[in-house]
Write an enzyme that holds these catalytic residues in place. Sequence first.
Site, PDB file in Angstrom:
ATOM      1  N   ARG A  46       0.552  -0.599   0.040  1.00 32.73           N
ATOM      2  CA  ARG A  46       0.286  -0.069   0.040  1.00 32.73           C
ATOM      3  C   ARG A  46       0.647   1.326  -0.201  1.00 32.73           C
ATOM      4  NH1 ARG A  46      -4.071   1.950   5.285  1.00 32.73           N
ATOM      5  NH2 ARG A  46      -5.316   3.103   3.531  1.00 32.73           N
ATOM      6  N   HIS A  50       0.391   5.156  -1.520  1.00 27.18           N
ATOM      7  CA  HIS A  50       0.486   6.377  -0.753  1.00 27.18           C
ATOM      8  C   HIS A  50       1.998   7.081  -0.803  1.00 27.18           C
ATOM      9  CE1 HIS A  50      -3.366   5.638   2.073  1.00 27.18           C
ATOM     10  NE2 HIS A  50      -3.328   5.093   0.999  1.00 27.18           N
ATOM     11  N   ASN A  78      -3.634   7.821   6.844  1.00 26.07           N
ATOM     12  CA  ASN A  78      -2.810   6.969   7.540  1.00 26.07           C
ATOM     13  C   ASN A  78      -3.176   7.318   8.839  1.00 26.07           C
ATOM     14  OD1 ASN A  78      -1.444   7.205   4.129  1.00 26.07           O
ATOM     15  ND2 ASN A  78      -0.594   9.154   5.154  1.00 26.07           N
ATOM     16  N   HIS A 177      -6.528  -4.277  -3.739  1.00 25.86           N
ATOM     17  CA  HIS A 177      -7.171  -4.773  -2.808  1.00 25.86           C
ATOM     18  C   HIS A 177      -7.237  -6.295  -2.693  1.00 25.86           C
ATOM     19  CE1 HIS A 177      -8.783  -0.414  -1.643  1.00 25.86           C
ATOM     20  NE2 HIS A 177      -7.332  -0.460  -1.379  1.00 25.86           N
TER      21      HIS A 177
HETATM   22  C1  HEM Z   1      -8.552   3.798  -6.021  1.00 24.79           C
HETATM   23  C2  HEM Z   1      -8.056   4.514  -4.833  1.00 24.79           C
HETATM   24  C3  HEM Z   1      -8.296   4.042  -2.713  1.00 24.79           C
HETATM   25  C4  HEM Z   1      -8.582   3.392  -2.050  1.00 24.79           C
HETATM   26  C5  HEM Z   1     -10.049   5.038  -1.633  1.00 24.79           C
HETATM   27  C6  HEM Z   1      -8.412   3.101  -0.729  1.00 24.79           C
HETATM   28  C7  HEM Z   1      -8.334   3.108   0.110  1.00 24.79           C
HETATM   29  C8  HEM Z   1      -7.951   2.547   1.130  1.00 24.79           C
HETATM   30  C9  HEM Z   1      -8.517   1.979   2.400  1.00 24.79           C
HETATM   31  C10 HEM Z   1      -9.629   2.949   2.924  1.00 24.79           C
HETATM   32  C11 HEM Z   1      -8.149   1.306   2.686  1.00 24.79           C
HETATM   33  C12 HEM Z   1      -7.843   0.447   4.448  1.00 24.79           C
HETATM   34  C13 HEM Z   1      -7.710   1.250   5.360  1.00 24.79           C
HETATM   35  C14 HEM Z   1      -8.238   1.221   7.067  1.00 24.79           C
HETATM   36  O1  HEM Z   1      -9.282   0.453   6.689  1.00 24.79           O
HETATM   37  O2  HEM Z   1      -7.085   1.390   7.741  1.00 24.79           O
HETATM   38  C15 HEM Z   1      -6.979   0.637   1.384  1.00 24.79           C
HETATM   39  C16 HEM Z   1      -6.398  -1.078   2.520  1.00 24.79           C
HETATM   40  C17 HEM Z   1      -5.234  -0.864   1.040  1.00 24.79           C
HETATM   41  N1  HEM Z   1      -5.361  -0.545   0.223  1.00 24.79           N
HETATM   42 FE1  HEM Z   1      -5.581   0.644  -1.246  1.00 24.79          FE
HETATM   43  N2  HEM Z   1      -7.472   2.369  -1.634  1.00 24.79           N
HETATM   44  C18 HEM Z   1      -6.755   3.144  -3.145  1.00 24.79           C
HETATM   45  C19 HEM Z   1      -6.060   2.542  -4.277  1.00 24.79           C
HETATM   46  C20 HEM Z   1      -5.659   1.578  -3.991  1.00 24.79           C
HETATM   47  C21 HEM Z   1      -3.956   0.962  -4.663  1.00 24.79           C
HETATM   48  C22 HEM Z   1      -4.242   1.621  -6.338  1.00 24.79           C
HETATM   49  C23 HEM Z   1      -2.926   0.186  -3.856  1.00 24.79           C
HETATM   50  C24 HEM Z   1      -1.723   0.000  -4.280  1.00 24.79           C
HETATM   51  C25 HEM Z   1      -1.291  -0.579  -5.644  1.00 24.79           C
HETATM   52  C26 HEM Z   1      -3.740  -0.724  -2.758  1.00 24.79           C
HETATM   53  C27 HEM Z   1      -3.607  -1.038  -1.569  1.00 24.79           C
HETATM   54  C28 HEM Z   1      -3.925  -1.254  -0.607  1.00 24.79           C
HETATM   55  C29 HEM Z   1      -3.219  -2.352   0.474  1.00 24.79           C
HETATM   56  C30 HEM Z   1      -2.822  -3.255  -0.041  1.00 24.79           C
HETATM   57  C31 HEM Z   1      -4.787  -2.665   2.030  1.00 24.79           C
HETATM   58  C32 HEM Z   1      -4.622  -3.472   2.771  1.00 24.79           C
HETATM   59  C33 HEM Z   1      -3.696  -3.257   3.646  1.00 24.79           C
HETATM   60  C34 HEM Z   1      -3.263  -3.658   4.778  1.00 24.79           C
HETATM   61  O3  HEM Z   1      -4.049  -4.252   4.903  1.00 24.79           O
HETATM   62  O4  HEM Z   1      -2.106  -2.868   6.207  1.00 24.79           O
HETATM   63  N3  HEM Z   1      -4.692   0.949  -2.643  1.00 24.79           N
HETATM   64  N4  HEM Z   1      -7.132   1.052   0.978  1.00 24.79           N
END
Ligand code: HEM
Length: 316
Positions: A46, A50, A78, A177
């Site tokens: 992730r 960011h 974050n 995701h």
């Molecule tokens: C399209 C827009 C995106 C939004 C709105 C978004 C939002 C989020 C949110 C809200 C979470 C959970 C955070 C939490 O609840 O604490 C998350 C997790 C995650 N995001 Fe995104 N995300 C986006 C795109 C991306 C992109 C482009 C990547 C990487 C290329 C990514 C990789 C991840 C990963 C791997 C997780 C899981 C992290 C963990 O388990 O610690 N996301 N994202």
Amino acid sequence: MTMASAVVILRPGYYSETCPRAEFIVRDVMKKALIREPRSVASVMRFQFHDCFVNGCDASMLLDDTPTMLGEKLALANINSLRSYEVVDEVKDALEEACPGVVSCADIIIMASRDAVALTGGPDWEVKLGRLDSLTASQEASDAIMPSPRSNATYLMDLFNKFNLSVKDLVALSGSHSIGQGRCFSIMFRLYNQSGTGMPDPAIDPRFKEKLYNLCPLNGDQNVTGDLDATPHVFDNQYFKDLVSGRGFLNSDQTLFTVAQTRKFVRQYSVNQREFFEAFVEGMIKMSDLQVDQPGEIRRNCRVANQKTAKTMWES
Ligand code: HEM
Ligand SMILES: *[C@@H]1O[C@H](CO)[C@@H](O)[C@H](O)[C@H]1NC(C)=O
Ligand SMILES: *[C@@H]1O[C@H](CO)[C@@H](O)[C@H](O)[C@H]1NC(C)=O
Ligand SMILES: *[C@@H]1O[C@H](CO)[C@@H](O)[C@H](O)[C@H]1NC(C)=O
Ligand SMILES: *[C@@H]1O[C@H](CO)[C@@H](O)[C@H](O)[C@H]1NC(C)=O
């Protein structure tokens, strides 16, 4: 201390002379992290998003706050959410031991993200390297740019377009995701008050909704986490199958199945994993090319800019 402009030419094999084992070392630490805690590699992956969306891929998001600089770690998207910073520290320590002062933290994020995907069953690809680390971070910029989990498809398409990332890139990159977890905090509105209606998001499958209500009761602990797809330790196209059946975790996920432009790609990737992988790699490479013109350096410690350390030492 040399300080160069951060707009640099990136190329594969950038460290082949100066630190030939660099990519091997990064993958090795990521393998160990995966064994210790499977989710940690998703958390590190992730970082690429960011980092690269906020003033380019410059490891600005790894800088700790200082008395004179609010970093990005406490930015809205974050705080209490980004995790596993210690894995990057471990990678950096191993690299500093092998080749001191050579490999940037910005490149570590790019290599480690690629490795997270490859190690969990996703595609593997060659990354371009040679990035420099920023001297500062910007909480303001992060707050202004990073999308909320409430985002709708229109907003996300516009946002990605600002970075020259297409609708196809948006959908493919959202497939990240396929691994990892999110907090109840990120979906409370969608379960209990979507768009201020006092009602849940109508796009959620009823049985999945029951599951989410049990996970995230109205007055429960909002730090509890749920899986972002049905196979959270495997990088596959399950995420898209889940969206087709109304089982996306975040609103920003499920929304991709509500408008025609994005739905087309969701459908395609839900039935063709190879096409998803190809589009994902293309998107990751495009995202990793984002740079802004600013001074840079090779940080010794990913959490601290070098001259800050020097200044502190000089002052004390
Ligand atoms: C399209 C827009 C995106 C939004 C709105 C978004 C939002 C989020 C949110 C809200 C979470 C959970 C955070 C939490 O609840 O604490 C998350 C997790 C995650 N995001 Fe995104 N995300 C986006 C795109 C991306 C992109 C482009 C990547 C990487 C290329 C990514 C990789 C991840 C990963 C791997 C997780 C899981 C992290 C963990 O388990 O610690 N996301 N994202
Ligand atoms: C999408 O979100 C934006 C920003 O929050 C909002 O202005 C817009 O009205 C929303 N569009 C739809 C179709 O809901
Ligand atoms: C997007 O592409 C245009 C035209 O090539 C370029 O001028 C602009 O700087 C790019 N934007 C970003 C954020 O890379
Ligand atoms: C739902 O959201 C609307 C608009 O943001 C707000 O006015 C209302 O108080 C909220 N309802 C609940 C039960 O939180
Ligand atoms: C989650 O945990 C953090 C750190 O323990 C705490 O500061 C925060 O208030 C909690 N957030 C929610 C939404 O419960």
